[in-house]
Design an enzyme around this catalytic site. Sequence first.
Site, PDB file in Angstrom:
ATOM      1  N   THR A  30      48.692  43.370  39.332  1.00  0.00           N
ATOM      2  CA  THR A  30      48.873  44.465  38.756  1.00  0.00           C
ATOM      3  C   THR A  30      49.389  45.326  39.792  1.00  0.00           C
ATOM      4  O   THR A  30      48.862  44.919  41.017  1.00  0.00           O
ATOM      5  CB  THR A  30      47.800  45.637  38.475  1.00  0.00           C
ATOM      6  OG1 THR A  30      46.841  44.683  37.365  1.00  0.00           O
ATOM      7  CG2 THR A  30      47.747  46.858  37.811  1.00  0.00           C
ATOM      8  N   SER A  32      52.106  48.292  42.901  1.00  0.00           N
ATOM      9  CA  SER A  32      54.061  48.337  42.691  1.00  0.00           C
ATOM     10  C   SER A  32      54.091  47.266  43.464  1.00  0.00           C
ATOM     11  O   SER A  32      56.034  47.437  43.767  1.00  0.00           O
ATOM     12  CB  SER A  32      53.706  49.748  43.028  1.00  0.00           C
ATOM     13  OG  SER A  32      52.440  49.638  44.742  1.00  0.00           O
ATOM     14  N   ALA A  88      47.672  42.905  46.747  1.00  0.00           N
ATOM     15  CA  ALA A  88      46.663  43.270  46.843  1.00  0.00           C
ATOM     16  C   ALA A  88      46.331  44.796  48.200  1.00  0.00           C
ATOM     17  O   ALA A  88      47.416  45.248  48.117  1.00  0.00           O
ATOM     18  CB  ALA A  88      45.985  42.627  48.246  1.00  0.00           C
ATOM     19  N   LYS A  99      40.922  44.668  47.138  1.00  0.00           N
ATOM     20  CA  LYS A  99      41.558  44.646  45.078  1.00  0.00           C
ATOM     21  C   LYS A  99      41.049  45.858  44.901  1.00  0.00           C
ATOM     22  O   LYS A  99      39.635  46.049  44.787  1.00  0.00           O
ATOM     23  CB  LYS A  99      42.179  43.841  44.909  1.00  0.00           C
ATOM     24  CG  LYS A  99      42.817  42.964  45.497  1.00  0.00           C
ATOM     25  CD  LYS A  99      43.561  41.309  44.430  1.00  0.00           C
ATOM     26  CE  LYS A  99      43.615  41.969  43.278  1.00  0.00           C
ATOM     27  NZ  LYS A  99      45.413  42.577  43.243  1.00  0.00           N
ATOM     28  N   GLY A 100      41.385  46.394  44.068  1.00  0.00           N
ATOM     29  CA  GLY A 100      41.246  47.511  43.289  1.00  0.00           C
ATOM     30  C   GLY A 100      41.769  48.930  43.276  1.00  0.00           C
ATOM     31  O   GLY A 100      40.852  49.921  42.698  1.00  0.00           O
ATOM     32  N   GLY A 101      42.619  49.187  44.027  1.00  0.00           N
ATOM     33  CA  GLY A 101      43.231  50.606  44.465  1.00  0.00           C
ATOM     34  C   GLY A 101      43.246  50.644  42.914  1.00  0.00           C
ATOM     35  O   GLY A 101      44.054  52.138  42.469  1.00  0.00           O
ATOM     36  N   GLU A 108      41.815  41.264  37.285  1.00  0.00           N
ATOM     37  CA  GLU A 108      41.626  40.736  37.850  1.00  0.00           C
ATOM     38  C   GLU A 108      40.992  39.383  38.972  1.00  0.00           C
ATOM     39  O   GLU A 108      41.484  38.152  39.538  1.00  0.00           O
ATOM     40  CB  GLU A 108      42.627  41.631  39.375  1.00  0.00           C
ATOM     41  CG  GLU A 108      43.484  42.280  39.194  1.00  0.00           C
ATOM     42  CD  GLU A 108      44.306  43.462  40.515  1.00  0.00           C
ATOM     43  OE1 GLU A 108      45.256  44.197  40.578  1.00  0.00           O
ATOM     44  OE2 GLU A 108      43.340  43.669  41.175  1.00  0.00           O
ATOM     45  N   LYS A 126      49.725  45.705  54.763  1.00  0.00           N
ATOM     46  CA  LYS A 126      48.247  45.136  54.313  1.00  0.00           C
ATOM     47  C   LYS A 126      47.314  44.455  54.965  1.00  0.00           C
ATOM     48  O   LYS A 126      45.992  44.435  54.623  1.00  0.00           O
ATOM     49  CB  LYS A 126      48.394  45.131  52.455  1.00  0.00           C
ATOM     50  CG  LYS A 126      49.333  45.390  51.991  1.00  0.00           C
ATOM     51  CD  LYS A 126      48.616  46.563  51.490  1.00  0.00           C
ATOM     52  CE  LYS A 126      49.453  47.896  50.146  1.00  0.00           C
ATOM     53  NZ  LYS A 126      49.490  47.146  49.341  1.00  0.00           N
TER      54      LYS A 126
HETATM   55  C1  A5P Z   1      45.276  46.872  41.375  1.00  0.00           C
HETATM   56  O1  A5P Z   1      43.717  47.264  40.887  1.00  0.00           O
HETATM   57  C2  A5P Z   1      44.883  46.614  42.418  1.00  0.00           C
HETATM   58  O2  A5P Z   1      44.426  45.589  42.672  1.00  0.00           O
HETATM   59  C3  A5P Z   1      46.211  46.220  43.032  1.00  0.00           C
HETATM   60  O3  A5P Z   1      46.520  44.951  43.505  1.00  0.00           O
HETATM   61  C4  A5P Z   1      46.661  46.104  44.854  1.00  0.00           C
HETATM   62  O4  A5P Z   1      46.194  47.849  44.655  1.00  0.00           O
HETATM   63  C5  A5P Z   1      48.231  46.505  45.472  1.00  0.00           C
HETATM   64  O5  A5P Z   1      48.271  47.255  44.450  1.00  0.00           O
HETATM   65  P1  A5P Z   1      49.925  47.530  45.485  1.00  0.00           P
HETATM   66  O6  A5P Z   1      50.782  46.129  45.448  1.00  0.00           O
HETATM   67  O7  A5P Z   1      50.512  48.697  44.506  1.00  0.00           O
HETATM   68  O8  A5P Z   1      49.610  47.966  46.840  1.00  0.00           O
END
Ligand code: A5P
Length: 227
Positions: A30, A32, A88, A99-101, A108, A126
Amino acid sequence: MSVDRSQQKKNAGYRAAEYVEDGMVVGLGTGSTAKYAIEKIGQRKKEENLEIVGIPTSSETEKRAKKAGIDIVELDHADKIDLTIDGADEVDPNMNLIKGGGGALLREKIIAHNSRQYIVIVDPSKMVDVLGGSFDLPVEILSLWQEGIAEQIEKLGCETKIRMDNGKLYKTDNGNNILDCDFGEINDPEKLAERLNCIPGVIENGLFLDVSDKIIIGNEKGFEEKC
Ligand code: A5P
């Protein structure tokens, strides 16, 4: 010179999609960065006639995968995932993650732990020396008695913020809430993960430890890989 973060994410995602092989069950991440991997997997499926199915880590990803022409199967198939590609929020030198943003940490994590191969795709921002220094740790909690659960978590040495979405409590795909927890630098992530998961009402935490097989770091010209 300004950084083209989208290009960095795209280069990471497109590279990861090259690891998909005919016949695979693929866990789809999940966010961007993962969206670029999904886009490329969809293209490859069409062009190379690949017989693959995807297991999405969120409802957002499920929609994206279907749009890309990838057939979807449910999480009950989680014992049969050949490869998962996910983004991540932070990656440390031991390839441990926060993770989890995007709020999808529970699915996940289940998918990460049940994949034969787990590839993480990120842009260079990151990569950190110590987890937690620049990103609050997401923790999925039961939507009952949030304040009490937050107090228990704060006793472990952090400040918590309940995640909101347009003025309302943010809800995960599983109907739970998220607490974003500022622990500062997390020097012993294993111990913290264990202590968090012992608090009644905590469903899952965003520390992904000892699960990554490969990190692909996209840059503006291409990518670097770390195993
Ligand atoms: C989703 O819950 C997250 O673990 C995403 O994998 C993580 O936040 C990275 O997201 P972006 O690729 O949007 O930075």
